[in-house]
Design a protein around this motif. Structure first.
Motif, mmCIF file in Angstrom:
data_model
loop_
_atom_site.group_PDB
_atom_site.id
_atom_site.type_symbol
_atom_site.label_atom_id
_atom_site.label_comp_id
_atom_site.label_asym_id
_atom_site.label_seq_id
_atom_site.Cartn_x
_atom_site.Cartn_y
_atom_site.Cartn_z
ATOM 1 N N ILE A 137 47.523 30.535 64.670
ATOM 2 C CA ILE A 137 48.623 31.405 65.132
ATOM 3 C C ILE A 137 49.178 32.217 63.968
ATOM 4 C CG2 ILE A 137 50.963 31.407 66.077
ATOM 5 C CD1 ILE A 137 50.146 28.914 67.701
ATOM 6 N N LEU A 138 49.416 31.549 62.829
ATOM 7 C CA LEU A 138 49.949 32.255 61.658
ATOM 8 C C LEU A 138 48.965 33.309 61.152
ATOM 9 C CD1 LEU A 138 51.518 29.246 59.698
ATOM 10 C CD2 LEU A 138 52.739 31.046 60.921
ATOM 11 N N THR A 139 47.665 32.983 61.196
ATOM 12 C CA THR A 139 46.668 33.945 60.720
ATOM 13 C C THR A 139 46.606 35.164 61.630
ATOM 14 O OG1 THR A 139 45.358 32.115 59.824
ATOM 15 C CG2 THR A 139 44.259 34.228 60.032
ATOM 16 N N PHE A 140 46.651 34.941 62.945
ATOM 17 C CA PHE A 140 46.662 36.081 63.872
ATOM 18 C C PHE A 140 47.905 36.945 63.659
ATOM 19 C CE2 PHE A 140 43.790 33.627 66.924
ATOM 20 C CZ PHE A 140 42.687 34.395 66.592
ATOM 21 N N THR A 141 49.042 36.282 63.444
ATOM 22 C CA THR A 141 50.272 37.036 63.173
ATOM 23 C C THR A 141 50.130 37.840 61.882
ATOM 24 O OG1 THR A 141 51.502 35.225 64.215
ATOM 25 C CG2 THR A 141 52.780 36.844 62.985
ATOM 26 N N THR A 189 40.952 37.864 57.480
ATOM 27 C CA THR A 189 39.835 37.597 58.393
ATOM 28 C C THR A 189 38.839 36.642 57.749
ATOM 29 O OG1 THR A 189 40.100 39.836 59.296
ATOM 30 C CG2 THR A 189 38.039 38.683 59.786
ATOM 31 N N THR A 190 38.537 36.900 56.492
ATOM 32 C CA THR A 190 37.607 36.022 55.775
ATOM 33 C C THR A 190 38.167 34.609 55.661
ATOM 34 O OG1 THR A 190 36.872 37.931 54.478
ATOM 35 C CG2 THR A 190 36.303 35.755 53.632
ATOM 36 N N ALA A 191 39.472 34.497 55.464
ATOM 37 C CA ALA A 191 40.107 33.185 55.305
ATOM 38 C C ALA A 191 39.926 32.328 56.560
ATOM 39 C CB ALA A 191 41.588 33.360 54.998
ATOM 40 N N ILE A 192 40.086 32.943 57.736
ATOM 41 C CA ILE A 192 39.987 32.140 58.960
ATOM 42 C C ILE A 192 38.530 31.803 59.266
ATOM 43 C CG2 ILE A 192 39.858 34.035 60.639
ATOM 44 C CD1 ILE A 192 41.961 30.811 60.916
ATOM 45 N N PHE A 239 51.794 49.896 40.465
ATOM 46 C CA PHE A 239 51.183 48.740 39.781
ATOM 47 C C PHE A 239 51.391 47.458 40.596
ATOM 48 C CE2 PHE A 239 51.188 45.144 36.911
ATOM 49 C CZ PHE A 239 49.987 45.330 36.230
ATOM 50 N N VAL A 240 52.575 47.328 41.188
ATOM 51 C CA VAL A 240 52.836 46.150 42.037
ATOM 52 C C VAL A 240 51.872 46.125 43.215
ATOM 53 C CG1 VAL A 240 54.525 45.047 43.544
ATOM 54 C CG2 VAL A 240 55.247 45.969 41.345
ATOM 55 N N ASP A 241 51.627 47.306 43.770
ATOM 56 C CA ASP A 241 50.665 47.368 44.878
ATOM 57 C C ASP A 241 49.273 46.976 44.399
ATOM 58 O OD1 ASP A 241 52.521 48.129 46.748
ATOM 59 O OD2 ASP A 241 52.206 50.284 46.467
ATOM 60 N N ALA A 242 48.911 47.423 43.203
ATOM 61 C CA ALA A 242 47.610 47.046 42.644
ATOM 62 C C ALA A 242 47.546 45.554 42.389
ATOM 63 C CB ALA A 242 47.365 47.828 41.354
ATOM 64 N N LEU A 243 48.689 44.976 41.964
ATOM 65 C CA LEU A 243 48.741 43.533 41.734
ATOM 66 C C LEU A 243 48.472 42.754 43.024
ATOM 67 C CD1 LEU A 243 49.364 41.340 39.582
ATOM 68 C CD2 LEU A 243 51.758 41.466 40.325
ATOM 69 N N ASN A 244 48.886 43.315 44.154
ATOM 70 C CA ASN A 244 48.670 42.657 45.450
ATOM 71 C C ASN A 244 47.206 42.630 45.862
ATOM 72 O OD1 ASN A 244 51.248 41.949 47.339
ATOM 73 N ND2 ASN A 244 51.791 43.426 45.764
ATOM 74 N N LEU A 245 46.388 43.444 45.175
ATOM 75 C CA LEU A 245 44.953 43.420 45.468
ATOM 76 C C LEU A 245 44.274 42.187 44.883
ATOM 77 C CD1 LEU A 245 43.843 47.136 44.919
ATOM 78 C CD2 LEU A 245 43.514 45.802 46.998
ATOM 79 N N VAL A 246 44.848 41.626 43.820
ATOM 80 C CA VAL A 246 44.197 40.548 43.074
ATOM 81 C C VAL A 246 43.885 39.323 43.938
ATOM 82 C CG1 VAL A 246 44.440 38.951 41.130
ATOM 83 C CG2 VAL A 246 45.177 41.349 40.904
ATOM 84 N N PRO A 247 44.854 38.760 44.716
ATOM 85 C CA PRO A 247 44.523 37.566 45.531
ATOM 86 C C PRO A 247 43.400 37.836 46.527
ATOM 87 C CG PRO A 247 46.893 37.914 45.456
ATOM 88 C CD PRO A 247 46.272 39.147 44.877
ATOM 89 N N HIS A 248 43.408 39.038 47.145
ATOM 90 C CA HIS A 248 42.395 39.344 48.163
ATOM 91 C C HIS A 248 41.006 39.427 47.541
ATOM 92 C CE1 HIS A 248 46.056 40.026 50.214
ATOM 93 N NE2 HIS A 248 46.237 41.305 49.862
ATOM 94 N N VAL A 249 40.931 40.088 46.368
ATOM 95 C CA VAL A 249 39.647 40.193 45.691
ATOM 96 C C VAL A 249 39.170 38.812 45.256
ATOM 97 C CG1 VAL A 249 38.450 41.136 43.679
ATOM 98 C CG2 VAL A 249 40.090 42.552 44.935
ATOM 99 N N PHE A 250 40.102 37.974 44.794
ATOM 100 C CA PHE A 250 39.759 36.614 44.372
ATOM 101 C C PHE A 250 39.146 35.829 45.535
ATOM 102 C CE2 PHE A 250 41.309 32.232 44.690
ATOM 103 C CZ PHE A 250 40.639 31.638 43.627
ATOM 104 N N LEU A 251 39.784 35.902 46.696
ATOM 105 C CA LEU A 251 39.293 35.137 47.849
ATOM 106 C C LEU A 251 37.907 35.619 48.280
ATOM 107 C CD1 LEU A 251 39.970 32.981 50.006
ATOM 108 C CD2 LEU A 251 40.725 34.860 51.467
ATOM 109 N N LEU A 252 37.740 36.928 48.307
ATOM 110 C CA LEU A 252 36.441 37.466 48.712
ATOM 111 C C LEU A 252 35.360 37.073 47.715
ATOM 112 C CD1 LEU A 252 37.509 41.041 49.919
ATOM 113 C CD2 LEU A 252 37.006 39.050 51.314
ATOM 114 N N PHE A 253 35.695 37.092 46.458
ATOM 115 C CA PHE A 253 34.729 36.757 45.410
ATOM 116 C C PHE A 253 34.309 35.280 45.505
ATOM 117 C CE2 PHE A 253 33.713 35.305 41.092
ATOM 118 C CZ PHE A 253 32.700 36.194 40.752
ATOM 119 N N ILE A 254 35.257 34.401 45.832
ATOM 120 C CA ILE A 254 34.976 32.965 45.906
ATOM 121 C C ILE A 254 34.241 32.598 47.195
ATOM 122 C CG2 ILE A 254 36.045 30.675 46.119
ATOM 123 C CD1 ILE A 254 36.073 31.697 43.292
#
Length: 1397
Positions: free
Chosen positions: A75-79, A117-120, A26-41
């Motif tokens: 630099i932080l994004t590439f890392t 990738t989408t963020a940068i 469930f914690v792993d599933a919870l980690n999907l939420v921010p990524h889906v949010f960013l892609l959706f926005i």
């Protein structure tokens, strides 16, 4: 296998009875939420909002709108992306060890990678549009991601997961990264105030990018574009459609301009008391050097990741056993298990190569940019120093033009390259130490043997490097000497041909050339000459009246020009004061602070006629027309192809001495100054031009304007016009005052002047209507005609080609631009000899075959050791001996073949260079004189300097590197394919990518290299012309203007080189990444389909060599394509027709004392300059008895000079003949004919060396004969006073003697040759009247028993002749004794004499 998010092999995976956050899935599933949010926005904004605006955004808007923390964010994004890759790999590897698919192990990581990738991309688009409010979406994303990852980390801590588990480490790192990115976002809000604040911050673009002319965007683009040179795509792709020009590359950014870096370097010099140049350079450019070194260290350390990964892959491949399935409850993977997976190692190898090559290219770019900045600063410092040089430094040979050119073209580039190589100095020890450590780890004590060999070879390498440096230094000495001799040959080619001295000077150049080739090649130091300079002045006390004309007169070498230079402050003052500058600045009612100055030796800019005349002053059409009319320039301008917009100078149209002189005088007249200095402006002008200039230019234009004029002249007939006269003698002022004062105080001097003035008035007035000017214009017209006809023929050829070829013009041009010049390459290769070419190809193929065999044998040896059983001890021992023997034999053969290959390449390169230069020199020196009249000297000299340098020093190493890189890449691909045939399938798309990369790069690289070359020539010419015209520039006070021009030319050249460097980095990044793909492909296919660990390791090692050498194949191919342009230019000269030096008679058949009598028969002679030109002599008939003194006269264009050239067969005798002492000269070998006659030319030409060499280069005469000639030429006393006497030094062009003295030396040179026939072509234009009278008497006595033919522009010189020939339009109109011709009152000669009375 069943697929489920939490897996299907464990029923408790979906149990949340202990709490939602206690469930790992469930914690792993919870980690999907921010990524889906960013892609959706972000996706709607990216694909809808910016899709319509992207085409409207200008290129500069993509660069300058950088938010705070821009680089840190990238630099932080590439890392973050790299950590996501590790998380994905860890999840997949863990999943493979499960009994069912657990998507929660890697799916959140995949989504995280996509979100990062989408963020940068999203950030870049927001930054581009300068709409920071939309960054709120990213701010929320970082907060959500940070919170969810922190929850996951806390969950691991509660479960007791330790640091030894990879997943725990990855999660901890991601928490830190998300936290830092969140902090960066907060910083943007605080700085830009785009939200939560009332007054948002307004951002202005950098000053560079406010100027749309700046197109070099590397300092301004984002980090990804900087690393991959993505911003260069537009330029490189557009080059395939349209050639790159200066407009396309624009200007340099301010921080890279020469002025900026000059100020920086100057401040470093001034701040530090130490004189250590390296320390000051580091102080001025320390930060970029440190940054480059950091990148280099990172690249070198990452370079060791390749061998380590390959070693682990081979070990993992050997130990590959069936994977054991893990218990679902134990889903954590340790770092050791993770790094033991061969596929993970293959991906890590790929990423390490990408990073390593990125850091390496970044290091290269920073050092190159720093080197270019240093070069610009040094050029500015050198130019400032040149502007402060004293005239004596140049005239006495302490600093020559050759030295200045080498300093600018070679020495500054050497320092730039030294900076390029600096990171290697401190990177190499790290490489060696790390390499030895790794070898010791693998080979133990054997590695120490290798280290010992390195240490033992270090002193030997140092010794070799020292010797090589000495050879390189000596190379420039020979190169400079060769170019100086070649330059003198080209300037004096007419004299050399007339005296048949071509072979002497050609042999001298060839000897220097052989020394140059033997002494290894490359860089340069400069040579110097030392000799006496200008005349010494003593006890000078004069005054110059303002607003009046002062004339300075005196015999040749008395110090007239030196006095003028002393007034200008150009002479070294030993005693006394020069108050000229105080006077110049204090006397000014109209703010005229500079001096207009026309030097005795004409000095022109490499610019248009108009630019040479106005010389930086505002253009005034009325004044400009008045000046050109006063100097009689308009008829000459009308002949030029583009009128007064035609470029003149060394790189432009060749003008005569008189035309050059008049342009320089026009420059002085045009300037709006109070003071005008004219140094012997009439020396190269005939009487009509002189009178016109005196009346219209001096008496009317200058005197009416009440300007102060100082005029140095030999024309004493103009003395009555002078308000003040200064008479010079032997370096001191003999008399000073008005003409009336001198008449009263020094009657003897006045009577002497009066006699000479009357004589000059008689001889010079109305001799011919337009003699000198018309001759010059006729010569110019002849020079223009072949150019126009040649251009017309070329246009016709192009029209025919267009009719034959129906394809699109642009595509046709592009095909020509993208096509390699294979024919030129073949011609160059065969110039070294077919045997050497075959030997080079065969030895290279054999060498690389042996290298592959050595590597394959090692792999086979390794495989044999693995496959043999422990019990077969005896077999292993014998097999080991066999392997050692074969390996040693192959290594020995490889060493020998390496040596043979190197020697063959060098031998072939030297042979080709020797043959090409030999053929070029002989073709040029034996070419017809018309070729030199119609071809700019600078163009010819460029074939011997820049093009020869490319053939000598650039083509052989490029060719060697190209063949080596190509064979290494082919060997690598062959070895990988042999180990894993499936690799060939994956190679096809990689090959296609490589083809298009090299295709686009070669075209752009060629354009940029041509721009670099074309922008360097004007820079070098500007330095040369500044050194030549120092006195004029300083007199006009135009130092600032010339300095600004130098800075502009330097920046233009630097921007071209900078773009070329960026294009090289563009290529290398792409070929490096392509090489990394080859490594990854080879690794994956070898692991999947390979059967042998030895071949697997060998294949991967060869794949690494592809990464190193792939870009060099393209780079060398592009370089070779450009360098072959030099061979093509040389070949174009080799196709020129030579003079026909052969005759129908053998030299042995010609009597040794021919011509003994001096009898000349001219029978129905017809002459023309070229086949496509009209005859200049038409059916001329004449008979000259032995010993007769013959004068030939006529108006300009009558054919007088053409007849004199016909005696030497310098023109085309297409009908009739000239018979001398019974032999038709057309039957004689050309060398024999010219070596038996003597001629005195109008233009004085001296060569560097000694006085003895200039009088007798063949070394046939005794000292008594030379002293006799000097005495006849009135030079004996002067030469005796020089150190060395006959062996006294003559500097380049005879600059350490005055123009008049040079002419006297030329007269003495003619007297030295014992010939029964002497041709004199008005050789007294640059000497004073008294000296001329003496010479006329000497000629009549010294050559009393010889035939003398005088081409007379002054009728009085032939009144005592035995025979007078009057010519008009190529025909002889009168031919008789002077007495008989004078008796014919209606005759032409009589009219000449009457006009002369």
């Amino acid at each position: 296998m069943k697929v489920a998010f939490c897996g299907s092999d464990n029923a408790s995976a979906y149990d949340i009875s202990a709490g939602v956050l206690k469930n790992v899935c469930f914690v792993d599933a919870l980690n999907l939420v921010p990524h889906v949010f960013l892609l959706f926005i972000t996706f709607p904004i990216l694909f809808i909002g910016w899709g319509s605006q992207s085409s409207k955004v200008q290129i500069h808007h993509n660069t300058w709108l950088h938010f705070p923390g821009h680089s840190l964010r990238w630099i932080l994004t590439f890392t973050l992306l790299f950590v996501h890759v590790c998380e994905i790999a860890e999840g997949i590897v863990s999943d493979t060890q499960m009994n069912s698919r657990h998507l929660h192990l890697f799916l959140p990581a995949i989504m995280g990678f996509v979100a990062a990738t989408t963020a940068i991309v999203y950030y870049h688009n927001i930054e581009t549009s300068n709409f920071p409010k939309l960054l709120l979406a990213l701010f929320l994303y970082w907060i959500m991601a940070f919170v969810t990852k922190t929850i996951k980390l806390i969950r691991y801590c509660e479960d007791g997961v330790s640091f030894s588990q990879l997943r725990f480490c990855i999660t901890g790192i991601m928490v830190i990264l998300y936290g830092l990115l969140m902090a960066v976002e907060i910083n943007v809000i605080l700085v830009r105030r785009y939200v939560f604040f009332m007054n948002p911050q307004k951002v202005k673009p950098p000053e560079d990018l406010q100027d749309l002319g700046v197109r070099f965007l590397q300092p301004f683009v984002n980090l990804l574009s900087k690393a991959t040179y993505w911003w260069m795509n537009t330029l490189i792709i557009s080059a395939h459609k349209k050639p790159i020009d200066l407009k396309a590359i624009g200007k340099l950014p301010i921080a890279m301009r020469a002025l900026t870096n000059y100020v920086c370097l100057k401040e470093a010099y001034e701040e530090q008391k130490v004189t250590n140049d390296i320390y000051i350079t580091v102080l001025a450019f320390g930060r970029p050097i440190l940054l480059s070194s950091t990148f280099r260290y990172l690249a070198d350390l990452l370079g060791f990741a390749g061998p380590l990964c390959i070693s682990r892959i081979v070990q993992g491949f050997q130990n590959d056993t069936a994977a054991t399935k893990k218990d679902p409850s134990d889903s954590y993977l340790s770092s050791q298990d993770f790094l033991g997976n061969v596929y993970v190692l293959a991906v890590l190898l790929f990423l390490a190569l990408i990073l390593q090559r990125t850091f390496l290219q970044a290091s290269y770019y920073v050092t190159i940019e720093t080197g270019i900045n240093l070069r610009g600063a040094l050029l500015a410092m050198i130019y400032n120093k040149i502007l402060r040089l004293s005239t004596s430094n140049l005239s006495m040979g302490e600093m020559t033009l050759g030295q200045i050119n080498n300093l600018v073209a070679i020495e500054t580039n050497q320092l730039m390259w030294f900076l390029f190589l600096c990171p290697n100095l401190w990177a190499m020890p790290v490489q060696i130490i790390m390499g030895v450590i790794l070898l010791y780890y693998w080979l133990r004590n054997s590695a120490l043997v290798g280290a010992a060999v390195i240490l033992l070879l270090a002193p030997i390498q140092y010794f070799i490097a020292t010797k090589l440096a000495e050879a390189q230094k000596s190379t420039l000495d020979y190169s400079t000497e060769r170019l100086k001799k070649t330059n003198e040959i080209l300037k004096g080619i007419k004299l050399l041909k007339l005296y048949a001295w071509e072979h002497i000077f050609c042999t001298s150049v060839e000897e220097t050339r052989m020394k140059e080739l033997i002494s290894l090649k490359t860089f340069a130091l400069y040579t110097s000459l030392s000799s006496n300079g200008l005349a010494t002045l003593s006890n000078i006390n004069i005054r110059i009246p303002t607003g009046q004309m002062t004339m300075i007169v005196g015999q040749v070498g008395c110090g007239k020009s030196s006095l003028l230079l002393a007034i200008l402050g150009e002479m070294q003052t030993l005693e006394g004061k020069n108050l000229f500058y105080w006077w110049c600045f204090t006397f000014s009612s109209r703010n005229r602070y500079s001096v207009a100055y026309a030097a005795q030796k004409p000095w022109l800019l490499n610019a248009t006629v108009e630019e040479n005349i106005i010389f930086g002053s505002p253009f005034n059409k009325q004044r400009y027309k008045a000046v050109t009319d006063a100097c009689s320039l308009q008829p000459d301008i009308d002949l030029l192809p583009f009128g007064d917009q035609t470029e003149i100078g060394e790189r432009g149209i060749n003008l005569s001495g008189g035309q050059r002189q008049r342009i320089c005088v026009a420059r002085a007249l045009y300037q709006n100054t109070n003071i005008v200095f004219l140094d012997d402006p009439f020396s190269a002008l005939d009487i009509h031009l002189s009178d016109h200039l005196m009346q219209e230019g001096i008496l009317k234009f200058l005197q009416e304007d009440k300007r102060t004029l100082i005029l140095v002249t030999h024309k004493l007939q103009y003395l009555p016009h002078a308000d003040w006269i200064i008479a010079m003698k032997d370096g001191y002022v003999l008399r000073e005052g008005t003409l009336k004062d001198i008449q009263t105080k020094d009657t003897e001097l006045y009577e002497h002047w009066k006699t000479l003035m009357n004589r000059q008035d008689q001889e010079l007035e109305k001799v011919s209507t337009d003699s000198g000017a018309t001759l010059e214009r006729k010569t110019l017209r002849r020079a223009m005609y072949p150019r126009e006809s040649k251009a017309q023929l070329e246009d016709e050829d192009e029209e025919e080609e267009e009719e034959e070829d129906d394809d699109d013009n642009m595509s046709t041009a592009m095909r020509l631009r993208t096509k390699m010049p294979w024919k030129t390459c073949w011609r160059y290769l065969t110039s070294g000899g077919f045997f050497l070419l075959f030997l080079m190809i065969f030895s290279k193929l054999l060498k690389h075959s042996v290298i592959v065999a050595i590597d394959y044998w090692l792999a086979k040896w390794t495989m044999d050791n693995e496959n043999k059983t422990v019990n077969s001890t005896n077999f292993k021992s014998s097999n080991k001996s066999c392997n050692v023997a074969v390996f040693s034999t192959l290594c020995g053969a490889g060493i020998i073949l390496c040596l043979i290959t190197s020697l063959t390449v060098e031998w072939m390169g030297l042979t080709a260079a020797k043959n090409v230069h030999h053929n070029l020199l002989n073709k040029i020196i034996l070419g017809p004189i018309r070729f030199f009249d119609t071809t700019p000297l600078g163009l010819i000299l460029n074939r011997f300097s820049a093009d020869t340098n490319i053939i000598d020093q650039h083509i052989p190493p490029t060719l060697e590197s190209l063949t080596r890189s190509t064979l290494l890449c082919l060997s690598a691909i062959g070895m990988i394919s042999y180990a894993t045939p499936w690799f060939l399938v994956a190679l096809v798309p990689l090959g296609v990518a490589f083809y298009f990369i090299q295709k686009y790069f070669r075209v752009a690289s060629k354009d940029l290299q041509e721009l670099d070359d074309s922008t360097q020539l004007p820079l070098l010419c500007h330095f040369s012309e500044t050194a030549e015209g120092l006195t004029t520039i300083r007199a006009f006070r135009h130092e600032a203007r010339f300095k600004q021009r130098m800075l502009e030319l330097t920046d233009t050249n630097n921007i071209a080189y900078l773009f070329l460097s960026a294009a090289n980095r563009w290529l290398e990044v792409r070929t490096d990444y392509l090489g990394a793909c080859i490594v990854l492909t080879a690794a994956v296919t070898s692991i999947t389909y390979g059967s042998d660990s030895g071949l697997l390791g060998l294949g991967l090692l060869y794949a690494l060599t592809v990464t190193n050498y792939l870009n060099w194949v393209v780079r060398n191919l592009a370089d070779l394509e450009v360098q072959m342009g030099a061979v093509k230019k040389v070949n174009s000269f080799l196709n020129m027709e030579s003079e026909n030096y052969e005759g129908t008679m053998e030299p042995s058949q010609v009597p040794e004392d021919w011509p003994q009598e001096g009898e000349i028969k001219i029978e129905d002679l017809c002459v023309r300059y070229e086949n496509n030109l009209k005859p200049v002599l038409k059916h001329v008939k004449a008979y000259i008895k032995p010993g007769q003194k013959v004068g030939i006269c006529g108006r300009t264009g009558s054919g007088k000079s053409s007849l004199s050239l016909a005696f030497f067969r310098m023109v085309d005798i297409f009908d009739g003949k000239i018979v001398i002492d019974g032999i038709d000269i057309c039957k004689l070998p050309l060398h024999t004919l010219r070596s038996r006659l003597s001629i005195i030319l109008q233009d004085p030409i001296l060569f560097s060396g000694s006085i003895r060499f200039n009088l007798d280069p063949e070394c046939k005469c005794t000292d008594d004969r030379l002293w006799e000639a000097l005495e006849i030429a009135q030079l004996k006393n002067m030469v005796k006073s020089l150190p060395g006497g006959l062996d006294a030094v003559v500097t380049e062009g005879g600059e350490n003697f005055s123009v008049g003295q040079r002419q006297l030396f030329c007269l003495a040179r003619a007297f030295v040759r014992k010939s029964s026939i002497l041709i004199m072509d008005e050789a007294t234009a640059s000497i004073d009247m008294a000296t001329e009278n003496i010479l006329q008497k000497v000629v009549m006595t010294a050559f009393a028993d010889r035939t003398v033919v005088t081409i007379a522009h002054r009728v009085h010189t032939i009144l005592t002749a035995d025979l007078v020939i009057v010519m008009k339009r190529g025909n002889i109109l009168e031919n008789d004794t002077p007495e008989n011709l004078l008796s014919q009152e209606d005759g032409i000669f009589a009219s000449f004499v009457r006009a002369d009375m």
